[in-house]
Motif scaffolding. Structure first.
Motif: not given
Length: 548
Positions: A227-235, A526-540
């Motif tokens: 979530t901190n990184a804006g990632v919603t899918t990973c291995t 590009l590395k300084d783009v700020r990440v608020w978080g994520t939305i997964l399946g419609g849930t923030p």
């Protein structure tokens, strides 16, 4: 009765879809994307507009196709990294600048332990930054002469231990095991290289390093890092996936608030090929919307910065001996042939160019014997592949997931020590991969380097080392190509591009929520783009680090 529609409005939505690359509104129902468009489109969707992200930028949830769920477990141990980084909870750790710094940090950690039998575990140590000095058992004996002390290097391919561990494991007497280092006088130094040697130490003290730990708690912590990184899918790209680990995966991912989808790759070395192929059917029966098994990981060589990767002539620039095969080449070839014949996609660890060539040869033979349409086999890291190898990969349909972060974290050391300046220029050659028609992604290998796809994209775009040197500018790629690599490119490698990687009708409603637009800033930012978080399946889910 179906769930009600929800509609998010954003300052801008980068869809990564060809038919409508930019939008402002997205409609969601039952966790999937129902529609994408502008205000006029949204007016016909019959649902109220949620404006909480009206000042933010949405893009597809970022996809990390090479990381490890142990990112969630290692933070229970002491971090000895040279570069500071954020923990899953958002605190800044690390900044260890010498072996003496590491010893002092370990002494403080040891003093805080109350159980005299508890091993002291640490990770992230990287002596390549320390001018050739190597940690020894005598350094760690200053931490404790009675408590086992085990220090995992940043690569997770090398470990240092104190004398207690060597005594308990009988490592002063062990012969015939590659990777137990000795000094010029023949004394065991306490440095153990690659899996066989390190396993002796772990077994001797019963230390459950994060490398082998999968629990509900560690997976949830991993989810916080995502979530901190804006990632919603990973291995989780080397998972034993035994019964205990499988149960943990299923339980963690079934939780409604779990914030990331995981496509683990089963560790080929943990199973004989026949058993591994049978195991894959068991895993797939336990799948859910956030748990997508079906991949297998084959380990060939070691790490370049640890001097355990296998290189072609002329070898290491500083004259170090060639690296280590983690299993005999004949065993590795048998694994690749068996999984290919069974129609199971492989992700194959190759750091050195000799390992890449070996894997390409094996796959060419395997595919000739058992054709596998749309196999999507991936060479992971693939750091030293040259143009000829990329051309062979393209001809065979083999993809590459390039370790772009290496350019920043170890680029200076590669130019000076491991590869020399000429070969270092072509490391992690995204430009050549694209030119030769090889499908590629870029990755962090977290926790080896921080889980942060936008930083990884920055590395591929700018190829800047930690000292500010531009290393191999001919291998740079565009921001658009880098964003594709961390969305659809990575999703394709995980066989999930039909479900994620772009914002299109029918796919999961998974988004990275950004404070800045990565397409409207300078490539250097590009590395300084700020990440608020994520939305997964419609849930923030909001980042623990938060926007600056």
């Amino acid at each position: 009765m179906s769930e009600p529609i929800k509609v998010f409005r954003a300052r801008k939505i980068l869809t990564m879809a060809r038919n409508r690359p930019v939008a402002t509104h997205v409609a969601i129902r039952e966790g999937r994307i129902l529609a994408v468009g502008d205000a006029e489109d949204a007016a016909g969707w019959g649902a109220p507009i949620d404006d909480r992200f009206a000042d933010k930028v949405l893009m597809p949830g970022l996809v990390e196709a090479h990381c490890h769920a142990m990112e969630g477990a290692v933070w229970a141990d002491t971090f000895l990294g040279f570069f500071p980084r954020h923990s899953p909870e958002g605190s800044l750790e690390g900044g260890i600048r010498s072996i003496e710094d590491a010893v002092q940090r370990l002494q403080r950690a040891e003093a805080a332990l109350t159980d005299p039998d508890q091993p002291l575990l640490a990770w992230g140590f990287d002596p390549i930054y320390y001018g050739g000095a190597r940690m020894t058992r005598h350094d760690l004996d200053r931490v404790s002469t009675t408590r086992p002390v085990l220090v995992m290097h940043a690569s997770f391919h090398i470990m240092n231990v104190n004398t207690v561990v060597l005594d308990r494991g009988g490592l002063f007497q062990v012969t015939g095991v590659e990777g137990i280092l000795r000094d010029g006088q023949g004394d065991v130094t306490g440095e153990l290289q690659e899996m066989a040697a390190m396993q002796y130490a772990r077994q001797a003290v019963g230390a459950k390093f994060a490398l082998t730990e999968t629990s509900i708690a560690s997976l949830r912590r991993f989810g916080r890092s995502a979530t901190n990184a804006g990632v919603t899918t990973c291995t989780d790209l080397y998972a034993p996936l035994d019964d205990a680990a499988l149960d943990a995966y299923v339980a963690a991912t079934a939780a409604e608030d779990f914030p990331v989808r995981i496509a683990p790759a089963m560790a080929a070395a943990a199973w004989a090929p026949e058993a591994g192929i049978a195991r894959m059917a068991v895993l797939k029966d336990r799948a859910n919307d956030k748990f997508h098994p079906g991949l297998v990981k084959v380990m060939t060589d070691g790490s370049i910065q640890g001097f355990t990767a296998r290189l072609k002539w002329p070898g290491y620039h500083n004259g170090a001996p060639n690296g280590i095969w983690n299993q005999p080449p004949a065993v590795l070839k048998a694994q690749m042939k068996a999984y290919n014949a069974a129609g199971i996609q492989m992700h194959i660890h190759v750091n050195g160019d000799q390992a890449s060539e070996f894997a390409i040869d094996c796959l060419a033979e395997a595919l000739a014997e058992a054709p596998f349409p749309d196999h999507r086999h991936v060479l992971q890291h693939c750091q030293m592949a040259d143009a000829a190898q990329f051309r062979r990969m393209a001809a065979l349909g083999i993809a590459a997931n390039l370790f772009a972060n290496h350019i920043y974290y170890w680029g200076d050391q590669h130019a000076a020590l491991t590869m020399g300046p000429d070969r270092a220029r072509r490391m992690d050659a995204c430009g050549t991969a694209k030119a030769e028609g090889v499908r590629f992604a870029v990755h962090s290998d977290a926790p080896i380097t921080p889980l942060a796809p936008l930083f990884t994209a920055w590395c591929a775009v700018n190829r800047q080392t930690a000292s500010g040197r531009e290393l191999g500018p001919e291998e740079k790629i565009s921001v658009a190509d880098a964003l594709h690599a961390i969305t659809l490119g990575a999703a394709w490698q995980l066989r999930l591009d039909h479900l994620t990687g772009s914002i299109e009708v029918g796919k999961y409603a998974d988004f990275a929520v950004l404070e800045d637009d990565p397409t409207e800033i300078a490539p250097q930012a590009l590395k300084d783009v700020r990440v608020w978080g994520t939305i997964l399946g419609g849930t923030p889910h909001q980042s623990a680090i938060g926007a600056a």
